[in-house]
Each structure stands twice: as structure tokens, then as C-alpha cells.
Design an enzyme around this catalytic site. Structure first.
Site, PDB file in Angstrom:
ATOM      1  NE  ARG A 127      -4.074  -1.877   2.098  1.00 26.97           N
ATOM      2  CZ  ARG A 127      -4.002  -2.862   3.099  1.00 26.97           C
ATOM      3  NH1 ARG A 127      -3.039  -2.834   3.863  1.00 26.97           N
ATOM      4  NH2 ARG A 127      -4.950  -3.915   3.002  1.00 26.97           N
ATOM      5  CE  LYS A 149      -0.763  12.779 -15.482  1.00 21.54           C
ATOM      6  NZ  LYS A 149      -1.268  13.104 -16.920  1.00 21.54           N
ATOM      7  CD  GLU A 191       6.328  14.711 -23.508  1.00 18.81           C
ATOM      8  OE1 GLU A 191       5.628  15.779 -22.885  1.00 18.81           O
ATOM      9  OE2 GLU A 191       5.698  13.674 -23.621  1.00 18.81           O
ATOM     10  CE  LYS A 233       4.713  16.760 -15.574  1.00 21.69           C
ATOM     11  NZ  LYS A 233       4.849  15.353 -16.233  1.00 21.69           N
ATOM     12  CD  GLU A 243      -3.889  14.556 -16.042  1.00 21.23           C
ATOM     13  OE1 GLU A 243      -3.695  13.572 -15.668  1.00 21.23           O
ATOM     14  OE2 GLU A 243      -3.702  15.003 -17.160  1.00 21.23           O
ATOM     15  NE  ARG A 247      -0.092  16.314 -13.889  1.00 21.61           N
ATOM     16  CZ  ARG A 247       0.489  15.763 -12.743  1.00 21.61           C
ATOM     17  NH1 ARG A 247       0.213  15.733 -11.522  1.00 21.61           N
ATOM     18  NH2 ARG A 247       1.265  14.709 -13.195  1.00 21.61           N
ATOM     19  CG  ASN A 251      -2.038  15.095 -20.799  1.00 27.29           C
ATOM     20  OD1 ASN A 251      -1.139  14.429 -20.667  1.00 27.29           O
ATOM     21  ND2 ASN A 251      -3.106  15.437 -20.124  1.00 27.29           N
ATOM     22  CG  HIS A 254       0.581  14.005 -24.344  1.00 25.47           C
ATOM     23  ND1 HIS A 254       1.293  15.023 -24.703  1.00 25.47           N
ATOM     24  CD2 HIS A 254       1.384  13.180 -23.695  1.00 25.47           C
ATOM     25  CE1 HIS A 254       2.404  15.030 -24.081  1.00 25.47           C
ATOM     26  NE2 HIS A 254       2.526  13.686 -23.407  1.00 25.47           N
ATOM     27  CG  HIS A 258      -1.979   8.878 -25.427  1.00 25.30           C
ATOM     28  ND1 HIS A 258      -2.536   9.188 -24.443  1.00 25.30           N
ATOM     29  CD2 HIS A 258      -0.399   9.096 -25.186  1.00 25.30           C
ATOM     30  CE1 HIS A 258      -1.652   9.364 -23.187  1.00 25.30           C
ATOM     31  NE2 HIS A 258      -0.393   9.281 -23.732  1.00 25.30           N
ATOM     32  CG  HIS A 271       5.014   9.210 -24.849  1.00 26.19           C
ATOM     33  ND1 HIS A 271       3.957   9.175 -25.041  1.00 26.19           N
ATOM     34  CD2 HIS A 271       5.413  10.244 -24.415  1.00 26.19           C
ATOM     35  CE1 HIS A 271       3.267  10.154 -24.449  1.00 26.19           C
ATOM     36  NE2 HIS A 271       4.306  10.780 -23.961  1.00 26.19           N
TER      37      HIS A 271
END
Lengths: 367, 367
Positions: A127, A149, A191, A233, A243, A247, A251, A254, A258, A271
Site C-alpha cells: 500500500r 504520474k 516534450e 511543469k 489533474e 494540469r 497533455n 498527447h 496516444h 512516445h
């Protein structure tokens, strides 16, 4: 023991009791001082992959040897296709096999894939345990260093299973970039370039002036680019850690990107390559929505091309692109959300008519 | 639409911006008012199992029908042996197949296993979505309702992979307990009884006076037992949400109990049965450490036996018990940590000599 040859630059990431620092400099990875102040847990693990471990794991291990009673080495199979449950479980299995407890400290040594998997493993193991990122790619240094993330892919979509889990520290060793293939440097620059149009028009101009120096791995240029990217960032993430809204501008490129990655199958394009091409599409969408003029989109496209990134997407057909984008987790109940440029250095998130998006795709995909 | 026949009792769980309420009462599950104020997400999912879904999923679905545009039904195979990655992935797969977005609301309908898996799925799906617990077992109502612990098992240990993720609400419908096997009621009472010795000697006395009423499912007695259990747990969790210290006392009986469960293979004994027997052992350890007198341990043992729980553990041998407990995640770098009773109603966590633990095991395991 290799010592730091260039004094480290420090970028503070302000997230309340989850605040941490990014150390940026050449030679940091093998310097014991890079790890000063971190918990001296009895058990630690270096999570890396079969590409990076042979190059850097021994050096990191040596720098950590005096800090931990035991350092477990876990080398995952390299590549985005292995960013899956099997790799995640390999970490859990290795940690449990030797009874690593909940104070265990994980070190993620590698690119974005290793960082994402190791970070998610840290988020879930018993956890939640602490972790340190030691990113060895430009992409990981400017992107996954900030924001917490973590994720693995699911057969039905990229980064679908994950957690927000902040590292205790990021050690970004610029010397590791010298062993990166040119293609990976270009992917990382995607990026970096991203931060210009969404947040800092001056940085975009700086990049236009220094893109060749960056491609030549000029140390000073790299240090500035990594630092400025992390600062931008960090500013965004500090305002919106989970997010909720702002935020999402990170992206930029993206949503289209994606779709390219998923449509071709993970790993076909890097990527950053997909994001580079996705930014060309998103900039054009911004033009067609009447937000910016075509000259700005062209300027951005030229910079992306100069960085060695693709500016023409794969010919999957507009319908397939739309279908893939509807499956993206940023979609809300079926509506696709795009990050668009409102003005040079300012972005927002909005929906767009399918027909307009189809025009964009038609204009920027191969025959 | 079935309406609430008994006005709901509310136990507030104070955890800052993660605060929520537990609603306790008979008939709550099918009452639309139980869900007032929760987000009306476009997509929702009822995660249940093949035992519970046939009994209650339609009723819950009906109560939710006006709140969500779409309600996905996911029935996992029932049982602790299925508290694994395969079940977790079945949830992800079902949600992704119909493009459930990151605002999707999950409802965990069932016992502790369903709650743990569905809660962990909520913690990880798209890096975190909200969930509501609708516990249908006594164990889940008094234990997993409070605390936000979610997890799946790993072949090398129980609850090894998980997250802290608080629900938005818990709807504890006491009427569902009428369909529980007697053995499950007893298992739930183990966790109820636990709160006496660790936190409230008066509650222990109340339980001694009302154990027969509880076994007969007397509604008033059940409501008090569930409410008081939740209140005590809430008080502990509010002080230590991430289990830094105090919260560990909630694991009274669990170190021995987990060894029993793992040693026999998950599912052989119910969790509550293992905890019941584990409390007998932990109380005896407290006596042997000189913390409490034997009379108090005997009193606790009698109550556990009256609840229909085993007070003699399986004969795995002391060495095997110790080995299993060393693999428990509460162990720090190999040292086993036990929750012991310092005085009636007060507990702490400490290590104990292996020899003493072996004596305890010898005294409380079968031939």
C-alpha cells in the site's frame, strides 16, 4: 567513487508534505552526495531494465552501498511493450521473495517506462513505499521527473492503470544522455518543445536558437532545457496535482499522440515521436478553431521537424483516429478533449467538432 | 422502490478533504435517499460477486438507475482465492471495454473481498476514480467500512499489493446480514470483539452481555455493535490515516491470524476465524510478556468461543508460524511486530522473543 564534476542545479517541486527536489547535473548518478538526506532504509531495490542496467546499475549500486543494508537488483525487460502487469508483478515478486518491508526504498533507474512501472510498484507495494527517480533519458528527465504520474498499460489503452505517487527526489544525470540513441534525444525534445507553446513563448524562441546545440548534447544547453522544462511543469503541477483542470494542458499533442501509439501498437513509434506529430495536429486544430494564426503553427512544426521528429502521422484513417481518441482516458463520457493553443505560451482544454478533427487528421497523415 | 424502514444512523469519518459518512440501518441498500449527494457521474459500475449479485445487485441497480446514464455490472468470482490480479483486471477490462472515463463512480457491493478489490480498482483505474462501499457482510461493515485500505493478495502474501483510497460513502444495510451464513456472522464478530480489548473495555463488557442477541441478529444490538465498531476505528484512523503507528493496533490478532490463513492456504479459514484465534494467541502473548493478567485473556477467549469462533489454531508447527509471520508486511526488516494488550482497552505494538512466541503457538494449536 565518481564525484560530481558539475555542481548540481536544484529545482524545488512544491507539493506540501510531498515536496521534493530535482537535482540536475552531469555525473550525479554515481555521486554519494546526490542521495544525502534520503532515508537509510534497511532494504532498497534498484529497478532498471536490460538496456540501462548494464550501463549504470553498478555505478548507482556503489553509490548506495553505504546507505542500505541490502540492495535488491531488478532488471525488467526493456521497452514500452513490457510496461504491463507482468513487469509490475516481477517487481512485487522480487521484493516479497526477500521479505522487503514497507520501509523499503525503490530507485527507478532508466527511462519513462522504468520510472512509470517502478513508481507504480512503489505506490502499491504494501500500500505504498517511497521511491527515488534516477531518469536516464531526456524524456524522463523533463517529463516524468515532475508530477508523480505512474502507470502501466492495459491491452485496451495506454497508462490506464496507475497512481499519483510523488518521488522523494529526482536525480537527473545529464551524462547519461550521451549513451542515448539520437532517436531518443529527439523524442525527449518533443516534450521540451511542448512547454514553449503551452506556457512560455520566450522558451520557444530560446529553443529555436538552441535546437542544434541540444541535438549536439551541449551540456549547458541541456542543463537549461531540462531545468526550464521541470520549472514550467512544476508550476503547473503545484497548482493542480491531481489533474483536475489546468494540469491537462501538459497533455498538448498527447490526445493525437496516444491515438498514433495505440493505433500502431505500442513501441512502433516512440512516445515523444507520437507527441511531436500530435503537437503538429493539435496546433493545426488550434488554427482551424480560430485561436492562433497559421504562422505560429508553422513555426512550431518547423521546430519539431528540426528536432528530427515526424510531422506526418500514420495513415490510420480519420475514423480510426477518432475511435482511438474516444477510448483515451481524457475523454469524458465519449467527448474527446483536446489541448489547444489559445495564444503563444497559453493553452486550454476543449472539445472540437469531429469534422474539424477529421480535416486535421487528413491534412497531417500519410497517403 | 423499497424505502428505508429504519432511519439511518450516521457515523462521520473525519479525514480532512477525504471525510465521508457511514450510513447504518436496515433496508438502506435499495433506498434512493441513501445515495443523495453523491456525484451523478454519467457512468457507474456495480462491482459484486457471484454470491452477492443475485441477492442484491438488482435492488442496488434500481436505486441508482435515475442517478447514472449507464450502470455497468461486474460480477467477480466469489471468494478470497479470487482476490487477485485476474479479478482486478476483469474490472479494468469491463470498464475500458465501454470507455468508462475518469469520473466513473464504482459501487462495491459485497463483503470484504469485493470491497478490497473494487476499492483498489478505483484507486488505480485511470490513476484513481471515486467509489462507494455497500458492504453486505458484518465483517465488511465493521472493518473495511473505515480506513480506506484496499488490496489484492499476492501468491507470496495476503494484501501485499494495494492502496489507501477512501470511499465517498459507506452504505451499511443491516438487512443484508440475514442472508449471511452463521459462520460469516461469527467471523464478523471477531472484528467487533477486537475493538473491546484494544480500545474500549466497556464495549467488551457490553459484548459479553449481548453476544447471544448479536448471534440472533437482533437489529438493535447489531446497529449498536456496527456503530460502536466504526466509531472506534474512525477515531484511530483519524489520528493515523496511513498507518504510521497507532493504527497498527487495529491489527490485534492479525499477525497470528495472517499466518494461519497463509499457512492453510487462503480460504480454508475465514479471515475473521483466523483473527479470532489470532486474538487468543496475541492475548496470551500479552500475558506472557507480563502486560495483563491471565484472567483477562481467559475472559476474551471465552467471548471468542461463545461467538462460535475457533480458539485453537492449526498445527503448522512454531517454526512455520514464525516463518509465515516474518513474511507479513507488518514485519520490519525481519523483526515480527505484534499488537499486544497493555491493559484492558489499551494496546500497543512491539516485538517479542521467538521462544515466547513459540510457547504461545504450542499452547494454542492442535496436536
Amino acid at each position: 567513487m565518481q564525484e560530481i564534476t558539475q555542481s548540481a542545479q536544484r529545482v524545488p517541486i512544491a507539493l506540501g508534505d510531498r515536496s521534493y527536489e530535482i537535482l540536475i547535473g552531469a555525473g550525479l548518478l554515481g555521486a554519494t552526495s546526490s542521495y544525502d538526506g534520503l532515508p537509510r532504509a534497511a532494504s532498497a531495490a534498484i529497478v532498471s531494465d536490460t538496456n540501462v542496467a548494464p550501463l549504470y546499475a553498478d555505478r548507482l549500486h556503489e553509490a548506495l552501498a553505504a546507505r542500505h543494508r541490502r540492495v535488491v537488483r531488478i532488471d525488467l525487460p526493456a521497452g514500452e511493450v513490457h510496461k504491463d502487469w507482468a513487469s509490475l508483478d516481477a517487481i512485487f515478486d522480487a521484493l516479497l521473495a526477500v521479505h522487503c518491508d514497507r520501509k523499503t526504498l525503490l530507485y527507478a533507474l532508466g527511462g519513462g517506462v522504468v520510472g512509470d512501472i517502478a513508481g507504480f510498484a512503489a505506490a502499491c507495494y504494501m500500500r505504498g513505499v517511497d521511491f527515488v527517480q534516477v531518469p536516464t533519458t531526456l524524456l524522463a528527465q523533463v517529463d516524468s521527473s515532475v508530477g508523480g504520474k505512474t502507470a502501466i498499460n492495459h491491452p485496451r489503452g495506454k497508462n490506464m492503470i496507475g497512481a499519483f505517487h510523488q518521488p522523494l527526489r529526482v536525480v537527473a544525470d545529464l551524462a547519461t544522455l550521451s549513451t542515448l540513441p539520437k532517436r531518443e534525444i529527439a523524442a525527449g525534445l518533443a516534450e521540451v518543445i511542448k512547454y514553449g507553446p503551452i506556457a512560455d513563448a520566450d522558451f520557444l524562441a530560446w529553443l529555436e536558437a538552441h535546437i542544434d546545440a541540444l541535438l549536439a548534447l551541449d551540456a549547458e544547453a541541456l542543463a537549461h532545457a531540462v531545468r526550464r522544462s521541470c520549472e514550467i511543469k512544476a508550476g503547473v503541477v503545484a497548482q493542480d496535482e491531481r489533474e483536475g483542470g489546468l494540469r491537462a494542458i501538459l497533455n498538448f499533442g498527447h490526445t493525437f499522440g496516444h491515438a498514433i501509439e495505440t493505433g500502431l501498437g505500442y513501441g512502433e513509434w516512440l512516445h515523444g515521436e507520437a507527441v511531436g506529430c500530435g503537437m503538429v495536429m493539435a496546433a493545426d486544430l488550434s488554427v482551424r478553431l480560430g485561436l492562433i494564426d497559421a504562422a505560429f503553427a508553422d513555426r512550431l512544426t518547423r521546430l519539431i521537424a528540426r528536432a528530427g521528429l515526424p510531422v506526418v502521422g500514420p495513415a490510420l484513417g480519420a475514423d480510426r483516429y477518432l475511435e482511438l481518441m474516444r477510448g483515451d482516458k481524457k475523454a469524458e463520457a465519449g467527448a474527446i478533449r483536446f489541448v489547444v493553443i489559445d495564444a503563444p505560451g497559453r493553452a486550454s482544454v476543449r472539445a472540437a467538432p469531429d469534422a474539424l478533427v477529421a480535416d486535421v487528421i487528413a491534412a497531417h497523415t500519410g497517403a
